[in-house]
Design a protein around this motif. Sequence first.
Motif, PDB file in Angstrom:
ATOM      1  N   TYR A 320     -10.947   1.234   4.735  1.00  0.00           N
ATOM      2  CA  TYR A 320     -10.316  -0.078   4.854  1.00  0.00           C
ATOM      3  C   TYR A 320     -11.325  -1.137   5.277  1.00  0.00           C
ATOM      4  CZ  TYR A 320      -5.936   2.500   4.629  1.00  0.00           C
ATOM      5  OH  TYR A 320      -4.908   3.313   4.224  1.00  0.00           O
ATOM      6  N   SER A 321     -11.127  -2.351   4.762  1.00  0.00           N
ATOM      7  CA  SER A 321     -12.042  -3.449   5.098  1.00  0.00           C
ATOM      8  C   SER A 321     -11.564  -4.188   6.341  1.00  0.00           C
ATOM      9  CB  SER A 321     -12.136  -4.440   3.935  1.00  0.00           C
ATOM     10  OG  SER A 321     -10.924  -5.183   3.808  1.00  0.00           O
ATOM     11  N   LYS A 322     -12.492  -4.921   6.939  1.00  0.00           N
ATOM     12  CA  LYS A 322     -12.152  -5.749   8.094  1.00  0.00           C
ATOM     13  C   LYS A 322     -11.135  -6.812   7.700  1.00  0.00           C
ATOM     14  CE  LYS A 322     -16.806  -5.221  10.104  1.00  0.00           C
ATOM     15  NZ  LYS A 322     -17.498  -4.624   8.922  1.00  0.00           N
ATOM     16  N   ALA A 323     -11.296  -7.411   6.527  1.00  0.00           N
ATOM     17  CA  ALA A 323     -10.374  -8.456   6.078  1.00  0.00           C
ATOM     18  C   ALA A 323      -8.960  -7.909   5.922  1.00  0.00           C
ATOM     19  CB  ALA A 323     -10.855  -9.048   4.757  1.00  0.00           C
ATOM     20  N   TYR A 324      -8.858  -6.708   5.363  1.00  0.00           N
ATOM     21  CA  TYR A 324      -7.530  -6.129   5.157  1.00  0.00           C
ATOM     22  C   TYR A 324      -6.873  -5.768   6.485  1.00  0.00           C
ATOM     23  CZ  TYR A 324      -3.837  -3.054   3.420  1.00  0.00           C
ATOM     24  OH  TYR A 324      -2.620  -2.467   3.147  1.00  0.00           O
ATOM     25  N   LEU A 325      -7.642  -5.191   7.408  1.00  0.00           N
ATOM     26  CA  LEU A 325      -7.081  -4.853   8.711  1.00  0.00           C
ATOM     27  C   LEU A 325      -6.644  -6.113   9.443  1.00  0.00           C
ATOM     28  CD1 LEU A 325      -6.324  -2.973  10.982  1.00  0.00           C
ATOM     29  CD2 LEU A 325      -8.721  -2.910  11.687  1.00  0.00           C
ATOM     30  N   ARG A 326      -7.455  -7.174   9.356  1.00  0.00           N
ATOM     31  CA  ARG A 326      -7.072  -8.442   9.986  1.00  0.00           C
ATOM     32  C   ARG A 326      -5.751  -8.938   9.413  1.00  0.00           C
ATOM     33  NH1 ARG A 326      -7.386 -13.947   9.104  1.00  0.00           N
ATOM     34  NH2 ARG A 326      -7.730 -15.209  11.000  1.00  0.00           N
ATOM     35  N   HIS A 327      -5.613  -8.875   8.098  1.00  0.00           N
ATOM     36  CA  HIS A 327      -4.386  -9.307   7.434  1.00  0.00           C
ATOM     37  C   HIS A 327      -3.183  -8.502   7.933  1.00  0.00           C
ATOM     38  CE1 HIS A 327      -1.275  -9.665   4.406  1.00  0.00           C
ATOM     39  NE2 HIS A 327      -1.450  -8.397   4.078  1.00  0.00           N
ATOM     40  N   LEU A 328      -3.332  -7.187   8.044  1.00  0.00           N
ATOM     41  CA  LEU A 328      -2.221  -6.341   8.496  1.00  0.00           C
ATOM     42  C   LEU A 328      -1.789  -6.684   9.915  1.00  0.00           C
ATOM     43  CD1 LEU A 328      -3.320  -2.825   7.164  1.00  0.00           C
ATOM     44  CD2 LEU A 328      -1.572  -4.338   6.198  1.00  0.00           C
ATOM     45  N   LEU A 329      -2.762  -6.853  10.810  1.00  0.00           N
ATOM     46  CA  LEU A 329      -2.428  -7.164  12.198  1.00  0.00           C
ATOM     47  C   LEU A 329      -1.827  -8.560  12.322  1.00  0.00           C
ATOM     48  CD1 LEU A 329      -5.466  -5.536  14.037  1.00  0.00           C
ATOM     49  CD2 LEU A 329      -3.125  -4.678  13.916  1.00  0.00           C
ATOM     50  N   LYS A 330      -2.369  -9.515  11.571  1.00  0.00           N
ATOM     51  CA  LYS A 330      -1.799 -10.862  11.581  1.00  0.00           C
ATOM     52  C   LYS A 330      -0.366 -10.858  11.062  1.00  0.00           C
ATOM     53  CE  LYS A 330      -5.001 -13.849  12.963  1.00  0.00           C
ATOM     54  NZ  LYS A 330      -4.736 -14.775  14.111  1.00  0.00           N
ATOM     55  N   SER A 331      -0.097  -9.967  10.095  1.00  0.00           N
ATOM     56  CA  SER A 331       1.233  -9.881   9.488  1.00  0.00           C
ATOM     57  C   SER A 331       2.165  -8.971  10.275  1.00  0.00           C
ATOM     58  CB  SER A 331       1.116  -9.362   8.051  1.00  0.00           C
ATOM     59  OG  SER A 331       0.261 -10.185   7.282  1.00  0.00           O
ATOM     60  N   LYS A 332       1.645  -8.380  11.358  1.00  0.00           N
ATOM     61  CA  LYS A 332       2.412  -7.450  12.191  1.00  0.00           C
ATOM     62  C   LYS A 332       2.924  -6.260  11.392  1.00  0.00           C
ATOM     63  CE  LYS A 332       3.683 -11.062  15.497  1.00  0.00           C
ATOM     64  NZ  LYS A 332       2.478 -10.773  16.302  1.00  0.00           N
ATOM     65  N   GLU A 333       2.092  -5.798  10.479  1.00  0.00           N
ATOM     66  CA  GLU A 333       2.410  -4.609   9.702  1.00  0.00           C
ATOM     67  C   GLU A 333       2.054  -3.355  10.507  1.00  0.00           C
ATOM     68  OE1 GLU A 333       3.772  -3.801   6.773  1.00  0.00           O
ATOM     69  OE2 GLU A 333       4.405  -5.867   6.427  1.00  0.00           O
ATOM     70  N   ILE A 334       2.943  -2.377  10.498  1.00  0.00           N
ATOM     71  CA  ILE A 334       2.740  -1.161  11.298  1.00  0.00           C
ATOM     72  C   ILE A 334       1.468  -0.428  10.888  1.00  0.00           C
ATOM     73  CG2 ILE A 334       3.715   1.118  11.821  1.00  0.00           C
ATOM     74  CD1 ILE A 334       6.489  -0.195  11.622  1.00  0.00           C
ATOM     75  N   LEU A 335       1.120  -0.457   9.597  1.00  0.00           N
ATOM     76  CA  LEU A 335      -0.090   0.211   9.137  1.00  0.00           C
ATOM     77  C   LEU A 335      -1.318  -0.295   9.881  1.00  0.00           C
ATOM     78  CD1 LEU A 335      -1.580   2.138   7.253  1.00  0.00           C
ATOM     79  CD2 LEU A 335      -1.608   0.312   5.522  1.00  0.00           C
ATOM     80  N   GLY A 336      -1.338  -1.564  10.232  1.00  0.00           N
ATOM     81  CA  GLY A 336      -2.473  -2.111  10.962  1.00  0.00           C
ATOM     82  C   GLY A 336      -2.668  -1.437  12.306  1.00  0.00           C
ATOM     83  N   LEU A 337      -1.573  -1.111  12.998  1.00  0.00           N
ATOM     84  CA  LEU A 337      -1.658  -0.423  14.283  1.00  0.00           C
ATOM     85  C   LEU A 337      -2.247   0.972  14.112  1.00  0.00           C
ATOM     86  CD1 LEU A 337       1.853  -1.356  15.759  1.00  0.00           C
ATOM     87  CD2 LEU A 337      -0.283  -2.657  15.893  1.00  0.00           C
TER      88      LEU A 337
END
Length: 379
Positions: A320-337
Amino acid sequence: MAALSFQLQHNDTGSKARAGLITTDHGQIETPIFMPVGTVGSVKAVSQQLLNSDVKAQIILGNTYHLYLRPGLEVLEKAGGLHRFNGWHKPILTDSGGYQVFSLAGTRKIKEEGVTFQSHIDGSKHLFTPEGVMDIQRTIGGDIIMAFDECPPGGSEYSYARKSLELTHRWLDRCVERFNSTPDKYGYTQNLFPIVQGAMYKDLRKQSCEYIASKNATGNAIGGLSVGEPEPVMYEICDWCCDHLPAEKPRYLMGVGTPWNILECIGMGIDMFDCVMPTRNGRNAMLFTTRGVINIDNKKWEFDYSPIDEGLDSEISNYYSKAYLRHLLKSKEILGLTIASTHNLAFYLWLVKQAREHIIAGDFESWKNNIIPVLKQRL
């Protein structure tokens, strides 16, 4: 089945760091080791499969206080213990719940018998005694179970710290008696670790180390640090305790801490660590990496499509990329956690593995001094 054993394999030439091998009935643990915290029988946001494949965990923790309240002892006993309940078939250590109970300052009452407290879930009243906590941990089924102690605040006055220590030692006597008079529950050997207390007072810490060593347990723990005291004081007390605990037994420093805390304390002779920091910080967008600390919330990572950390042997960290992880956490997506928590744990396990390799190579101290400034960098 056999009691836990500890084989000391290598000593670093430039420090007190050592590499060893702990053997339990659920498998071996190479030390120094970091143990992910699975408070309620699960490491937050991280599956057992990921703990095996990506994190490469060798042992995880469960917590007596939380598991006693939920799912409860009946569920765990009918399942055949925590290993069978949660599907983790490597070693498990269970904390006695003492720290959690004593953190409930507004609802708990300490007396000689034990501690009465109210559940944080429904307000119901409960009593933890040394004997009861041994019975609870027998039922949970950890390979390593911890003595019930009082953890005084870091800034405690000497008189309070002394009385607290004396109570902890009396409770330890009761823990040992109960532990020795009850059988292992699920067909494998459980092991009791006492806990050194004494706040920030060296004479009390020395007294506690000596008292605990006299119990000849299979391992010993140091508690009551990283509870608000300055970092140099924590290091001083940890170093002092290591000098007064048996070298032939594994030493476990409870609840510490940052990557650099861990490396410094490895250099003092600590073998085992746990802390909620990698998962808690990961859920709050702080990533520990081989190049430094990243706040993935920062806008600078919005268009960074490079892997989270190519320095790790972790599929998640490389996939996973930093940009994608940032997007997930900003979107409060569980996958980001899941991604952030798994990455941070993989980093911690990578770090202690590197430490072990440098201890064996004989250059741990110089490696530690070179890598700590790198790990502290804010990227």
